[in-house]
Design a protein around this motif. Sequence first.
Motif, PDB file in Angstrom:
ATOM      1  N   UNK A  91       0.806  -1.221   0.000  1.00 13.26           N
ATOM      2  CA  UNK A  91       0.000   0.000   0.000  1.00 13.26           C
ATOM      3  C   UNK A  91       0.839   1.272   0.000  1.00 13.26           C
ATOM      4  N   UNK A  92       1.900   1.297   0.778  1.00 14.78           N
ATOM      5  CA  UNK A  92       2.687   2.527   0.884  1.00 14.78           C
ATOM      6  C   UNK A  92       3.582   2.738  -0.333  1.00 14.78           C
ATOM      7  N   UNK A  93       3.675   1.741  -1.210  1.00  9.46           N
ATOM      8  CA  UNK A  93       4.511   1.862  -2.401  1.00  9.46           C
ATOM      9  C   UNK A  93       3.688   1.966  -3.678  1.00  9.46           C
ATOM     10  N   UNK A  94       2.362   1.876  -3.559  1.00 11.16           N
ATOM     11  CA  UNK A  94       1.540   1.723  -4.758  1.00 11.16           C
ATOM     12  C   UNK A  94       1.684   2.897  -5.713  1.00 11.16           C
TER      13      UNK A  94
ATOM     14  N   UNK B 107      -4.092  10.530  -1.314  1.00 10.59           N
ATOM     15  CA  UNK B 107      -4.839  11.437  -2.187  1.00 10.59           C
ATOM     16  C   UNK B 107      -5.462  10.674  -3.342  1.00 10.59           C
ATOM     17  N   UNK B 108      -4.722   9.724  -3.893  1.00  8.39           N
ATOM     18  CA  UNK B 108      -5.263   8.925  -4.996  1.00  8.39           C
ATOM     19  C   UNK B 108      -6.533   8.187  -4.562  1.00  8.39           C
ATOM     20  N   UNK B 109      -6.511   7.613  -3.346  1.00  4.38           N
ATOM     21  CA  UNK B 109      -7.701   6.928  -2.843  1.00  4.38           C
ATOM     22  C   UNK B 109      -8.871   7.894  -2.696  1.00  4.38           C
ATOM     23  N   UNK B 110      -8.612   9.084  -2.179  1.00  5.67           N
ATOM     24  CA  UNK B 110      -9.694  10.057  -1.998  1.00  5.67           C
ATOM     25  C   UNK B 110     -10.322  10.432  -3.338  1.00  5.67           C
ATOM     26  N   UNK B 111      -9.498  10.568  -4.358  1.00  2.35           N
ATOM     27  CA  UNK B 111     -10.019  10.975  -5.666  1.00  2.35           C
ATOM     28  C   UNK B 111     -10.685   9.820  -6.406  1.00  2.35           C
ATOM     29  N   UNK B 112     -10.290   8.586  -6.107  1.00  7.36           N
ATOM     30  CA  UNK B 112     -10.924   7.435  -6.748  1.00  7.36           C
ATOM     31  C   UNK B 112     -12.185   7.001  -5.995  1.00  7.36           C
ATOM     32  N   UNK B 113     -12.208   7.191  -4.677  1.00  8.21           N
ATOM     33  CA  UNK B 113     -13.318   6.672  -3.865  1.00  8.21           C
ATOM     34  C   UNK B 113     -14.032   7.821  -3.174  1.00  8.21           C
ATOM     35  N   UNK B 114     -14.596   8.684  -3.970  1.00 10.33           N
ATOM     36  CA  UNK B 114     -15.253   9.860  -3.403  1.00 10.33           C
ATOM     37  C   UNK B 114     -16.717   9.595  -3.082  1.00 10.33           C
ATOM     38  N   UNK B 115     -17.205   8.372  -3.338  1.00  8.77           N
ATOM     39  CA  UNK B 115     -18.557   7.985  -2.943  1.00  8.77           C
ATOM     40  C   UNK B 115     -18.478   6.651  -2.218  1.00  8.77           C
TER      41      UNK B 115
ATOM     42  N   UNK C  87     -15.049   8.275 -13.116  1.00  5.18           N
ATOM     43  CA  UNK C  87     -15.366   8.746 -11.786  1.00  5.18           C
ATOM     44  C   UNK C  87     -14.217   9.386 -11.041  1.00  5.18           C
ATOM     45  N   UNK C  88     -13.000   9.275 -11.574  1.00  5.76           N
ATOM     46  CA  UNK C  88     -11.862   9.905 -10.901  1.00  5.76           C
ATOM     47  C   UNK C  88     -12.049  11.424 -10.872  1.00  5.76           C
ATOM     48  N   UNK C  89     -11.814  12.027  -9.723  1.00  4.93           N
ATOM     49  CA  UNK C  89     -11.946  13.476  -9.587  1.00  4.93           C
ATOM     50  C   UNK C  89     -10.591  14.136  -9.853  1.00  4.93           C
ATOM     51  N   UNK C  90     -10.445  14.827 -10.992  1.00  6.47           N
ATOM     52  CA  UNK C  90      -9.133  15.381 -11.360  1.00  6.47           C
ATOM     53  C   UNK C  90      -8.665  16.461 -10.398  1.00  6.47           C
ATOM     54  N   UNK C  91      -7.360  16.614 -10.343  1.00  7.07           N
ATOM     55  CA  UNK C  91      -6.753  17.687  -9.573  1.00  7.07           C
ATOM     56  C   UNK C  91      -6.891  18.995 -10.356  1.00  7.07           C
ATOM     57  N   UNK C  92      -6.892  20.138  -9.682  1.00  8.85           N
ATOM     58  CA  UNK C  92      -6.939  21.421 -10.393  1.00  8.85           C
ATOM     59  C   UNK C  92      -5.713  21.579 -11.301  1.00  8.85           C
ATOM     60  N   UNK C  93      -5.936  22.155 -12.469  1.00 13.98           N
ATOM     61  CA  UNK C  93      -4.837  22.364 -13.411  1.00 13.98           C
ATOM     62  C   UNK C  93      -4.443  21.070 -14.093  1.00 13.98           C
ATOM     63  N   UNK C  94      -3.175  20.974 -14.434  1.00 11.54           N
ATOM     64  CA  UNK C  94      -2.681  19.786 -15.123  1.00 11.54           C
ATOM     65  C   UNK C  94      -2.651  18.600 -14.164  1.00 11.54           C
ATOM     66  N   UNK C  95      -3.223  17.477 -14.576  1.00  6.54           N
ATOM     67  CA  UNK C  95      -3.281  16.274 -13.743  1.00  6.54           C
ATOM     68  C   UNK C  95      -2.575  15.155 -14.498  1.00  6.54           C
TER      69      UNK C  95
END
Length: 343
Positions: free
Chosen positions: A93-96, A107-115, A180-188
């Motif tokens: 998990x810490x290396x994914x 952060x990746x988990x938050x943006x992938x699992x926002x529901x 469903x991924x929530x993009x980051x502001x600006x370039x992602x």
Amino acid sequence: MTTDRDTQVEVKPVAGHIGAEITGVDLAGDLDDTVVAGIRAAVLRWKVVFFRGQRLDHSSHVAFARRFGEPVRLGRRGSASPPDFPEVETTADRLELGGRYGMDHDEWLRRRRHSLLRGWHCDHGARVDPPAATILRAEDVPPYGGDTTWSNLAAAYAGLSAPLRDFVDGLRAEHRLGVGYQPRPGDDAYVRHLLDRQIATDHPLVRVHPETGERVLFVNGYYVEQILGLSRMESAPLLEMLLGQATRPEYTVRFRWEPGSVAFWDNRATIHLAPSDTTHLDHPRVMHRVMLAGEVPVGVDGKPSAPIVGSEPQRRCGPGGSAGLSRPWPGPRCRRPPASPHR
């Protein structure tokens, strides 16, 4: 509970619709054909089976998987995966992500699992031929937390009302990597990664299991966002209702991992939810998985899944045949495309 008196292998169900624990077998040993057949039958009946106290290494893990089918060789794997065993994918998990794409794993988990339902998935479901099964073993786990949950999609389909079953039998859905991924502001950078490696398939919303003949509600929160032929306004609430049905507690089982634990599940008849309650714990969670090559899903109408972009069948099945959990289909093989980056 069933017991083979000759081998002392015991299959003990652990939940009403899904899950059984198998004892009396050493998965690293030279398994008798009757034991292999018993495990295979338990996987088909209970959708996921669990073993504890096993002593598998990478080599014996792959050898065990070969008794049930053809292991998938991924084109791309995480950095923690063993280089000498292309069939084994290691999830640490810490290396994914480890800073890739400009964000850490949390952060990746938050943006992938926002529901609440977004994290539920089958393995590599955006492919035209998702794996038939997955065999996951635990090497190192936290002292608490880190459980995985599975749901029985055949039971979920059977639990729908008859009119609704008739309706969804004829529908198809687009399964696409990264929906469903929530993009980051600006370039992602992760969005650019997804656009460069798009994988999408037109799958039936209800597939017929190639070995049991069961109808399976082929829906998940990770890949599916659009039912084909419906507007987004019509599609969204229907998908939410079906995914809610698929993950009702009575159709699920939750497994507490220990070092040496193994879970073997039918990827065609289940979805699962990886844990998200360990990111704050100062303890690694290292898991190794081997997946078995699967067949192209077929709907109730007999129409198979169709690739949209990014994948093609890794092998073929003859008329009415199945690569399945029994043995690799002996027909000609197709070129292997790059694997999905999803873990």
